[in-house]
Design a protein around this motif. Sequence first.
Motif, PDB file in Angstrom:
ATOM      1  N   THR A  67       0.995  -1.220  -0.110  1.00  0.00           N
ATOM      2  CA  THR A  67       0.173  -0.126   0.123  1.00  0.00           C
ATOM      3  C   THR A  67       0.867   1.602   0.424  1.00  0.00           C
ATOM      4  O   THR A  67       1.294   2.184  -0.711  1.00  0.00           O
ATOM      5  CB  THR A  67      -1.058   0.242   1.200  1.00  0.00           C
ATOM      6  OG1 THR A  67      -1.750  -1.467   1.159  1.00  0.00           O
ATOM      7  CG2 THR A  67      -2.175   1.475   1.327  1.00  0.00           C
ATOM      8  N   VAL A  68       1.973   1.672   0.963  1.00  0.00           N
ATOM      9  CA  VAL A  68       2.501   2.686   0.564  1.00  0.00           C
ATOM     10  C   VAL A  68       3.671   3.073  -0.328  1.00  0.00           C
ATOM     11  O   VAL A  68       3.539   4.218  -0.842  1.00  0.00           O
ATOM     12  CB  VAL A  68       3.536   2.494   2.179  1.00  0.00           C
ATOM     13  CG1 VAL A  68       5.098   3.511   2.088  1.00  0.00           C
ATOM     14  CG2 VAL A  68       2.939   2.067   3.476  1.00  0.00           C
ATOM     15  N   ILE A  69       4.012   1.452  -1.093  1.00  0.00           N
ATOM     16  CA  ILE A  69       4.488   1.964  -2.153  1.00  0.00           C
ATOM     17  C   ILE A  69       4.183   2.494  -3.427  1.00  0.00           C
ATOM     18  O   ILE A  69       4.064   3.320  -4.020  1.00  0.00           O
ATOM     19  CB  ILE A  69       6.204   0.154  -2.238  1.00  0.00           C
ATOM     20  CG1 ILE A  69       6.891   0.484  -3.402  1.00  0.00           C
ATOM     21  CG2 ILE A  69       5.152  -0.786  -2.990  1.00  0.00           C
ATOM     22  CD1 ILE A  69       8.120   1.494  -2.136  1.00  0.00           C
ATOM     23  N   CYS A  70       2.905   1.774  -3.556  1.00  0.00           N
ATOM     24  CA  CYS A  70       1.346   2.199  -4.598  1.00  0.00           C
ATOM     25  C   CYS A  70       1.356   3.764  -4.430  1.00  0.00           C
ATOM     26  O   CYS A  70       0.579   4.468  -5.702  1.00  0.00           O
ATOM     27  CB  CYS A  70       1.046   1.099  -4.297  1.00  0.00           C
ATOM     28  SG  CYS A  70       1.038  -0.601  -5.185  1.00  0.00           S
ATOM     29  N   GLU A  71       1.315   4.202  -3.152  1.00  0.00           N
ATOM     30  CA  GLU A  71       0.967   5.414  -3.036  1.00  0.00           C
ATOM     31  C   GLU A  71       2.150   5.985  -3.273  1.00  0.00           C
ATOM     32  O   GLU A  71       1.527   7.487  -3.987  1.00  0.00           O
ATOM     33  CB  GLU A  71       0.307   5.363  -1.141  1.00  0.00           C
ATOM     34  CG  GLU A  71      -0.426   5.083  -0.627  1.00  0.00           C
ATOM     35  CD  GLU A  71      -1.892   5.423  -1.355  1.00  0.00           C
ATOM     36  OE1 GLU A  71      -2.250   6.453  -1.771  1.00  0.00           O
ATOM     37  OE2 GLU A  71      -3.415   4.761  -1.403  1.00  0.00           O
ATOM     38  N   LEU A  72       2.885   5.665  -3.132  1.00  0.00           N
ATOM     39  CA  LEU A  72       4.390   6.041  -3.735  1.00  0.00           C
ATOM     40  C   LEU A  72       4.406   6.934  -5.196  1.00  0.00           C
ATOM     41  O   LEU A  72       4.742   7.551  -5.572  1.00  0.00           O
ATOM     42  CB  LEU A  72       5.369   6.231  -3.129  1.00  0.00           C
ATOM     43  CG  LEU A  72       7.162   6.465  -3.334  1.00  0.00           C
ATOM     44  CD1 LEU A  72       7.215   7.860  -3.243  1.00  0.00           C
ATOM     45  CD2 LEU A  72       7.954   6.217  -3.364  1.00  0.00           C
ATOM     46  N   LEU A  73       4.108   5.667  -5.804  1.00  0.00           N
ATOM     47  CA  LEU A  73       4.027   5.385  -6.757  1.00  0.00           C
ATOM     48  C   LEU A  73       2.939   5.859  -7.280  1.00  0.00           C
ATOM     49  O   LEU A  73       2.956   6.565  -9.069  1.00  0.00           O
ATOM     50  CB  LEU A  73       4.317   4.591  -7.694  1.00  0.00           C
ATOM     51  CG  LEU A  73       5.887   3.919  -7.333  1.00  0.00           C
ATOM     52  CD1 LEU A  73       5.690   2.158  -7.886  1.00  0.00           C
ATOM     53  CD2 LEU A  73       7.063   3.958  -8.822  1.00  0.00           C
ATOM     54  N   GLY A  74       2.129   6.190  -6.623  1.00  0.00           N
ATOM     55  CA  GLY A  74       0.716   6.271  -7.582  1.00  0.00           C
ATOM     56  C   GLY A  74      -0.350   5.848  -8.482  1.00  0.00           C
ATOM     57  O   GLY A  74      -0.896   5.835  -8.781  1.00  0.00           O
ATOM     58  N   ILE A  75      -0.287   4.666  -8.088  1.00  0.00           N
ATOM     59  CA  ILE A  75      -0.489   2.997  -8.691  1.00  0.00           C
ATOM     60  C   ILE A  75      -2.407   3.446  -8.088  1.00  0.00           C
ATOM     61  O   ILE A  75      -2.235   3.183  -6.897  1.00  0.00           O
ATOM     62  CB  ILE A  75      -0.407   1.999  -8.466  1.00  0.00           C
ATOM     63  CG1 ILE A  75       1.168   2.196  -9.276  1.00  0.00           C
ATOM     64  CG2 ILE A  75      -1.711   1.108  -8.893  1.00  0.00           C
ATOM     65  CD1 ILE A  75       1.844   1.164  -8.902  1.00  0.00           C
ATOM     66  N   PRO A  76      -2.999   3.294  -8.508  1.00  0.00           N
ATOM     67  CA  PRO A  76      -4.623   2.925  -7.875  1.00  0.00           C
ATOM     68  C   PRO A  76      -4.770   1.891  -7.317  1.00  0.00           C
ATOM     69  O   PRO A  76      -4.095   0.913  -7.576  1.00  0.00           O
ATOM     70  CB  PRO A  76      -5.820   3.947  -9.612  1.00  0.00           C
ATOM     71  CG  PRO A  76      -4.703   4.399 -10.119  1.00  0.00           C
ATOM     72  CD  PRO A  76      -3.350   3.517  -9.676  1.00  0.00           C
ATOM     73  N   ARG A  77      -5.174   1.526  -6.107  1.00  0.00           N
ATOM     74  CA  ARG A  77      -6.305   0.464  -5.816  1.00  0.00           C
ATOM     75  C   ARG A  77      -6.258  -0.377  -6.691  1.00  0.00           C
ATOM     76  O   ARG A  77      -5.855  -1.349  -6.336  1.00  0.00           O
ATOM     77  CB  ARG A  77      -7.414   0.802  -4.698  1.00  0.00           C
ATOM     78  CG  ARG A  77      -7.184   1.465  -3.475  1.00  0.00           C
ATOM     79  CD  ARG A  77      -7.623   1.837  -2.334  1.00  0.00           C
ATOM     80  NE  ARG A  77      -6.918   2.873  -0.995  1.00  0.00           N
ATOM     81  CZ  ARG A  77      -7.484   2.264   0.280  1.00  0.00           C
ATOM     82  NH1 ARG A  77      -8.099   1.398   0.352  1.00  0.00           N
ATOM     83  NH2 ARG A  77      -6.527   2.941   0.993  1.00  0.00           N
ATOM     84  N   ASP A  78      -7.254  -0.580  -8.033  1.00  0.00           N
ATOM     85  CA  ASP A  78      -7.956  -0.836  -8.487  1.00  0.00           C
ATOM     86  C   ASP A  78      -6.611  -1.454  -9.583  1.00  0.00           C
ATOM     87  O   ASP A  78      -7.437  -2.036 -10.726  1.00  0.00           O
ATOM     88  CB  ASP A  78      -9.512  -0.504  -8.836  1.00  0.00           C
ATOM     89  CG  ASP A  78      -8.674   0.532 -10.262  1.00  0.00           C
ATOM     90  OD1 ASP A  78      -8.198   1.077  -9.874  1.00  0.00           O
ATOM     91  OD2 ASP A  78     -10.013   0.890 -10.847  1.00  0.00           O
ATOM     92  N   ARG A  79      -5.626  -1.319  -9.639  1.00  0.00           N
ATOM     93  CA  ARG A  79      -4.631  -1.490 -10.980  1.00  0.00           C
ATOM     94  C   ARG A  79      -3.569  -1.920  -9.728  1.00  0.00           C
ATOM     95  O   ARG A  79      -2.076  -1.925 -10.470  1.00  0.00           O
ATOM     96  CB  ARG A  79      -4.187  -0.497 -11.467  1.00  0.00           C
ATOM     97  CG  ARG A  79      -5.336   0.313 -12.313  1.00  0.00           C
ATOM     98  CD  ARG A  79      -5.290   1.865 -12.773  1.00  0.00           C
ATOM     99  NE  ARG A  79      -3.798   1.506 -14.278  1.00  0.00           N
ATOM    100  CZ  ARG A  79      -4.084   1.537 -15.104  1.00  0.00           C
ATOM    101  NH1 ARG A  79      -5.899   0.752 -15.923  1.00  0.00           N
ATOM    102  NH2 ARG A  79      -3.975   1.129 -16.004  1.00  0.00           N
ATOM    103  N   ARG A  80      -3.479  -2.365  -8.829  1.00  0.00           N
ATOM    104  CA  ARG A  80      -2.372  -2.957  -7.879  1.00  0.00           C
ATOM    105  C   ARG A  80      -1.767  -4.458  -8.238  1.00  0.00           C
ATOM    106  O   ARG A  80      -0.445  -3.929  -8.296  1.00  0.00           O
ATOM    107  CB  ARG A  80      -2.532  -2.723  -6.590  1.00  0.00           C
ATOM    108  CG  ARG A  80      -3.052  -0.904  -6.572  1.00  0.00           C
ATOM    109  CD  ARG A  80      -2.712  -0.925  -4.805  1.00  0.00           C
ATOM    110  NE  ARG A  80      -3.103   0.884  -4.642  1.00  0.00           N
ATOM    111  CZ  ARG A  80      -2.854   1.295  -3.459  1.00  0.00           C
ATOM    112  NH1 ARG A  80      -3.121   0.948  -2.519  1.00  0.00           N
ATOM    113  NH2 ARG A  80      -2.598   3.090  -3.888  1.00  0.00           N
ATOM    114  N   GLY A  81      -2.679  -5.028  -8.730  1.00  0.00           N
ATOM    115  CA  GLY A  81      -2.257  -6.717  -9.112  1.00  0.00           C
ATOM    116  C   GLY A  81      -2.208  -7.270  -8.556  1.00  0.00           C
ATOM    117  O   GLY A  81      -2.092  -6.923  -6.752  1.00  0.00           O
ATOM    118  N   ASP A  82      -1.917  -8.425  -8.334  1.00  0.00           N
ATOM    119  CA  ASP A  82      -1.064  -9.207  -7.379  1.00  0.00           C
ATOM    120  C   ASP A  82       0.641  -9.331  -6.896  1.00  0.00           C
ATOM    121  O   ASP A  82       1.253 -10.506  -8.158  1.00  0.00           O
ATOM    122  CB  ASP A  82      -1.849 -11.045  -7.822  1.00  0.00           C
ATOM    123  CG  ASP A  82      -1.543 -11.836  -6.600  1.00  0.00           C
ATOM    124  OD1 ASP A  82      -2.126 -13.006  -6.501  1.00  0.00           O
ATOM    125  OD2 ASP A  82      -1.291 -11.445  -5.489  1.00  0.00           O
TER     126      ASP A  82
END
Length: 397
Positions: free
Chosen positions: A139-154
């Motif tokens: 969650t933290v690294i995706c927030e840093l990169l700006g990846i939407p929740r529904d695109r974070r993948g497995d």
Amino acid sequence: MDLSDELVTDPYGVYERLRTTAPVHRILGTDGRPAWIVTRYDDVRAGLADPRLSLDKKHAQAGNYQGLQLPPALDANLLNMDPPDHTRIRRLVGKAFTPARVSQLRAPARAVADRLLDELGHDGSADLIAAYAAPLPVTVICELLGIPRDRRGDFRAWTHALIVPDSSRPRAAEQAIGAMMRFFVALIAHKRQSPEDDLLSDLIAVRDSEDGQLSEDELMSLVFLILFAGFENTVQLIGNAVWALLQHPEQLAALREDPTMIAAAVEELSRYEGPALLAIRRFPVEDVTIGGVVVPAGETVLLSLSAANRDPMRFPDPERLDIGRDASGHLALGHGIHYCLGAPLARAETEIALTALLERFTVLELDGDDAAQWRRSLRARGLKSLQVRFRTGAPGR
């Protein structure tokens, strides 16, 4: 010698044996190809900073162990580069992991930790890796990169397939790489169309400028590395730290009694049970003498971070976990110009994860004799699952 299976099942026992018999050994990697493994602290630390030990595969001699093979679009990353390319790209992304930027991420990370613990409830059992140690850093690294929740993948499944070979699924790694590439292509296209205030949008802007600081393959490879390393290493660091504390209840009690020890505790836990057994493989650009052993140019050198961190010549009584120890100088996150770029963030997330966990649960213990399931990997040290029992309220309730 073929130690690949032993190194997976009992790494510290093997490392102790190797370290006490000779500083450098010729072994076979998981692919059956030869490599030199270095186990003593002084040699490993020197090797990590030695410019003669290249990360660039162009210096690799055919027939030697080379580790994970990636397609060009993901392979142009910092783990395969020497200066000046390494310097150029590290400078571009370094601003994301400054102490000031990491400090800004602490409050959001704590909010994520608290939410995940809320979902666990007050009294019960759970796999702490799946429910806590994995979702927090992703969650933290995706927030840093700006990846939407529904695109974070497995991400967990993809990285597991790359790190842990599965003979029953011979195409698992290939399929994971394909899935990751499709995800990154779509993600970069989306950010080009709709840039936001995030690291990925900033990197795309650099790529699309006229100054040639970043190629398209370097952009995709960089995103891959930030997600892969920024997520995977921190999952392992958090999970290993919890497991180690639960194995040493006196150390857990000491940390509960004095929470201000958390920063020192994370350093010692990193030394004792770090996320990487080995640094990324290296290739000498010329014949190099390590610990009195001549390693020919182009052959593969594996620097064992975990073996170095348990070298009694550097850390007295190294098999003992002691959160009061001065563990400075440990090599869990590397050393030299290839020192882990995300180390400040990994440390901060681990401090937050442990603090929130111990504040929330007055009782935290392993759930059964097989509570800890380790991943079978030559390079990474991490848990597939960690079953725990927990309870809030008074310990004696």
